[in-house]
Design a protein around this motif. Structure first.
Motif, PDB file in Angstrom:
ATOM      1  N   HIS A 234      20.714   1.377  -9.593  1.00 37.02           N
ATOM      2  CA  HIS A 234      19.446   1.297 -10.325  1.00 37.02           C
ATOM      3  C   HIS A 234      19.207   2.559 -11.147  1.00 37.02           C
ATOM      4  O   HIS A 234      19.887   3.565 -10.987  1.00 37.02           O
ATOM      5  CB  HIS A 234      18.285   1.071  -9.345  1.00 37.02           C
ATOM      6  CG  HIS A 234      18.315  -0.279  -8.706  1.00 37.02           C
ATOM      7  ND1 HIS A 234      19.108  -0.570  -7.614  1.00 37.02           N
ATOM      8  CD2 HIS A 234      17.673  -1.439  -9.032  1.00 37.02           C
ATOM      9  CE1 HIS A 234      18.954  -1.846  -7.279  1.00 37.02           C
ATOM     10  NE2 HIS A 234      18.092  -2.392  -8.129  1.00 37.02           N
TER      11      HIS A 234
ATOM     12  N   ARG B 273      20.357   2.393   2.853  1.00 41.46           N
ATOM     13  CA  ARG B 273      19.803   1.472   1.843  1.00 41.46           C
ATOM     14  C   ARG B 273      19.403   2.226   0.587  1.00 41.46           C
ATOM     15  O   ARG B 273      19.583   1.747  -0.530  1.00 41.46           O
ATOM     16  CB  ARG B 273      18.594   0.733   2.430  1.00 41.46           C
ATOM     17  CG  ARG B 273      19.003  -0.391   3.363  1.00 41.46           C
ATOM     18  CD  ARG B 273      17.833  -1.249   3.727  1.00 41.46           C
ATOM     19  NE  ARG B 273      17.066  -0.669   4.819  1.00 41.46           N
ATOM     20  CZ  ARG B 273      15.749  -0.797   4.991  1.00 41.46           C
ATOM     21  NH1 ARG B 273      15.046  -1.469   4.123  1.00 41.46           N
ATOM     22  NH2 ARG B 273      15.152  -0.255   6.023  1.00 41.46           N
ATOM     23  N   GLU B 274      18.878   3.431   0.773  1.00 40.79           N
ATOM     24  CA  GLU B 274      18.434   4.239  -0.364  1.00 40.79           C
ATOM     25  C   GLU B 274      19.608   4.600  -1.274  1.00 40.79           C
ATOM     26  O   GLU B 274      19.535   4.464  -2.498  1.00 40.79           O
ATOM     27  CB  GLU B 274      17.777   5.512   0.188  1.00 40.79           C
ATOM     28  CG  GLU B 274      16.985   6.312  -0.806  1.00 40.79           C
ATOM     29  CD  GLU B 274      16.380   7.551  -0.140  1.00 40.79           C
ATOM     30  OE1 GLU B 274      15.176   7.576   0.052  1.00 40.79           O
ATOM     31  OE2 GLU B 274      17.138   8.490   0.187  1.00 40.79           O
TER      32      GLU B 274
ATOM     33  N   GLU C 248      13.576   3.611 -11.240  1.00 37.61           N
ATOM     34  CA  GLU C 248      13.522   2.634 -10.142  1.00 37.61           C
ATOM     35  C   GLU C 248      13.827   3.319  -8.807  1.00 37.61           C
ATOM     36  O   GLU C 248      13.217   3.023  -7.780  1.00 37.61           O
ATOM     37  CB  GLU C 248      14.539   1.512 -10.392  1.00 37.61           C
ATOM     38  CG  GLU C 248      14.150   0.589 -11.538  1.00 37.61           C
ATOM     39  CD  GLU C 248      15.317  -0.283 -12.014  1.00 37.61           C
ATOM     40  OE1 GLU C 248      15.069  -1.441 -12.359  1.00 37.61           O
ATOM     41  OE2 GLU C 248      16.471   0.208 -12.043  1.00 37.61           O
ATOM     42  N   THR C 249      14.787   4.254  -8.852  1.00 35.07           N
ATOM     43  CA  THR C 249      15.189   4.924  -7.614  1.00 35.07           C
ATOM     44  C   THR C 249      14.078   5.836  -7.092  1.00 35.07           C
ATOM     45  O   THR C 249      13.829   5.905  -5.879  1.00 35.07           O
ATOM     46  CB  THR C 249      16.488   5.718  -7.847  1.00 35.07           C
ATOM     47  OG1 THR C 249      17.486   4.822  -8.331  1.00 35.07           O
ATOM     48  CG2 THR C 249      16.991   6.356  -6.571  1.00 35.07           C
TER      49      THR C 249
ATOM     50  N   ARG D  93      11.677   3.692  -5.303  1.00 34.94           N
ATOM     51  CA  ARG D  93      12.237   3.207  -4.019  1.00 34.94           C
ATOM     52  C   ARG D  93      12.245   4.330  -2.989  1.00 34.94           C
ATOM     53  O   ARG D  93      11.925   4.118  -1.816  1.00 34.94           O
ATOM     54  CB  ARG D  93      13.654   2.669  -4.256  1.00 34.94           C
ATOM     55  CG  ARG D  93      14.184   1.829  -3.137  1.00 34.94           C
ATOM     56  CD  ARG D  93      13.568   0.437  -3.144  1.00 34.94           C
ATOM     57  NE  ARG D  93      13.976  -0.332  -1.984  1.00 34.94           N
ATOM     58  CZ  ARG D  93      13.211  -0.503  -0.904  1.00 34.94           C
ATOM     59  NH1 ARG D  93      12.021   0.025  -0.846  1.00 34.94           N
ATOM     60  NH2 ARG D  93      13.645  -1.227   0.112  1.00 34.94           N
ATOM     61  N   GLU D  94      12.621   5.517  -3.431  1.00 37.28           N
ATOM     62  CA  GLU D  94      12.616   6.677  -2.522  1.00 37.28           C
ATOM     63  C   GLU D  94      11.218   6.909  -1.960  1.00 37.28           C
ATOM     64  O   GLU D  94      11.059   7.234  -0.776  1.00 37.28           O
ATOM     65  CB  GLU D  94      13.066   7.942  -3.264  1.00 37.28           C
ATOM     66  CG  GLU D  94      14.555   8.045  -3.505  1.00 37.28           C
ATOM     67  CD  GLU D  94      14.931   9.316  -4.270  1.00 37.28           C
ATOM     68  OE1 GLU D  94      16.114   9.613  -4.359  1.00 37.28           O
ATOM     69  OE2 GLU D  94      14.022   9.995  -4.794  1.00 37.28           O
TER      70      GLU D  94
ATOM     71  N   PHE E 171      20.869   1.586  -3.119  1.00 40.33           N
ATOM     72  CA  PHE E 171      19.931   1.243  -4.189  1.00 40.33           C
ATOM     73  C   PHE E 171      20.131   2.195  -5.374  1.00 40.33           C
ATOM     74  O   PHE E 171      20.234   1.775  -6.528  1.00 40.33           O
ATOM     75  CB  PHE E 171      18.487   1.349  -3.661  1.00 40.33           C
ATOM     76  CG  PHE E 171      17.453   0.881  -4.642  1.00 40.33           C
ATOM     77  CD1 PHE E 171      16.983  -0.428  -4.599  1.00 40.33           C
ATOM     78  CD2 PHE E 171      16.938   1.735  -5.611  1.00 40.33           C
ATOM     79  CE1 PHE E 171      16.038  -0.873  -5.501  1.00 40.33           C
ATOM     80  CE2 PHE E 171      15.990   1.307  -6.522  1.00 40.33           C
ATOM     81  CZ  PHE E 171      15.533   0.001  -6.467  1.00 40.33           C
TER      82      PHE E 171
ATOM     83  N   ASN F 125      26.071  -3.518   5.325  1.00 39.50           N
ATOM     84  CA  ASN F 125      24.602  -3.503   5.426  1.00 39.50           C
ATOM     85  C   ASN F 125      24.098  -3.129   6.811  1.00 39.50           C
ATOM     86  O   ASN F 125      22.884  -3.133   7.043  1.00 39.50           O
ATOM     87  CB  ASN F 125      24.032  -4.874   5.034  1.00 39.50           C
ATOM     88  CG  ASN F 125      24.307  -5.185   3.573  1.00 39.50           C
ATOM     89  OD1 ASN F 125      24.324  -4.284   2.738  1.00 39.50           O
ATOM     90  ND2 ASN F 125      24.539  -6.451   3.253  1.00 39.50           N
TER      91      ASN F 125
END
Ligand code: T3D
Length: 261
Positions: A221, A213-214, A225-226, A229-230, A217, A96
């Motif tokens: 997902h 993180r992208e 959802e992606t 998030r993007e 994710f 992370n």
């Protein structure tokens, strides 16, 4: 910062952590695990370090848990507590970290030592390296993130073959399977790795953190959802000074200088 079982340095915005128990191929003791977690936290906090290179001294990258600790009678060792206390915080911290991480794989990576390489974003390996999910050879199962990272990297079937057989995967196969990003002659390993590390260190730090993180994710997902998030990440990235700097530099035909703001 003084460590006994690893070397820690920062040069040109690239931090290096080198495991340093070469006589055991850098097997992981509690002391080394404690120092390693501390060093990764130091990289996280450092304003001078934009990229982390993780490697091993001597002919091995890391041979996994030090097997001397397995001399205790079954039942005497609390493996759950050991994983919770030592391995899990380390693997989470490494995976992370909001900075690119490169495993500079200089030699054999086995068991949890292979997990460490897998928890890095990229792997550059020297010719002659070998990888083994050695756990099964001593009657154990993959841990420290191997069963998470490995199938995502090389596919379910190959990951199962490695985990169930404990087979040694050689350098060419590792490249062909996508276990490593690059395979280079041993005498070019440092130049190749630090060339890439310095290129990444000159990139926009906030965007690089978001990209990590992208991608994580997106791997877990749905497309819908992606996409959402993007969008959030892109709004955040577009609001940075670094974005404005890069667009201005583009029209000025100058290289951008990213400040991480
Ligand atoms: O406790 C918990 O929380 C559970 C966590 C478990 C996580 C795990 O990582 S389990 C898996 C542990 N690792 C292994 O089982 C791998 C053991 N090592 C090997 O299989 C081989 O050493 C290698 C395949 C990695 C390399 O083979 P090779 O032939 O190139 O080297 P070598 O001769 O076997 O090893 C060189 C020396 O390093 C040797 O010492 P010596 O004889 O010269 O004094 C060897 O004993 C030592 N060494 C290698 N790996 C370890 C080790 N010493 C302690 N622990 C090791 N893992």
């Amino acid at each position: 910062m003084a460590y006994q079982w690893l070397e820690y340095s920062i040069d040109d915005q690239v931090a290096t952590i080198a495991l340093n128990r070469p006589e055991t191929l850098n097997a992981l003791t509690d002391d080394l695990l404690r120092e390693l977690t501390d060093a990764v936290k130091a990289v996280e906090k450092s304003r001078d370090a934009r990229v982390l290179v993780l490697t091993g001294r001597g002919r091995g990258f890391c041979s996994g848990q030090d097997l001397k600790s397995f001399n205790a009678e079954p039942g005497e060792r609390d493996i759950a507590a050991h994983l919770d206390h030592y391995y899990h915080p380390l693997i989470r911290k490494l995976a992370n970290l909001e900075k690119p991480t490169i495993a500079m794989v200089n030699g054999v990576a086995a068991g949890a030592g292979m997990s460490l390489a897998l928890a890095c974003d990229l792997r550059i390996a020297a010719e002659g390296v070998r990888f083994s999910q050695a756990f099964v050879r001593i009657g154990l199962v993959p841990d420290s993130g191997s069963s998470y990272f490995l199938p995502r990297l090389i596919g379910h079937s190959r990951a199962l073959e490695m985990a169930m057989s404990g087979m040694m995967v050689d350098d060419r196969t590792a490249l062909q399977w996508g276990l490593i990003n690059r395979l280079v002659p041993a005498d070019s390993l440092e130049a190749e790795t630090y060339g890439l590390a310095k290129a990444l260190a000159s990139g926009p730090p906030l965007a690089l953190g978001m990209i990590k993180r992208e991608m994580a994710f997106g791997a877990a997902h749905s497309l819908d959802e992606t996409l959402e998030r993007e969008k959030d990440f892109q709004v955040e990235a577009a609001a940075t000074e670094d974005h404005r700097e890069a667009v201005t530099a583009f029209f000025a035909k100058q290289p951008p200088v990213f400040k991480g703001r």
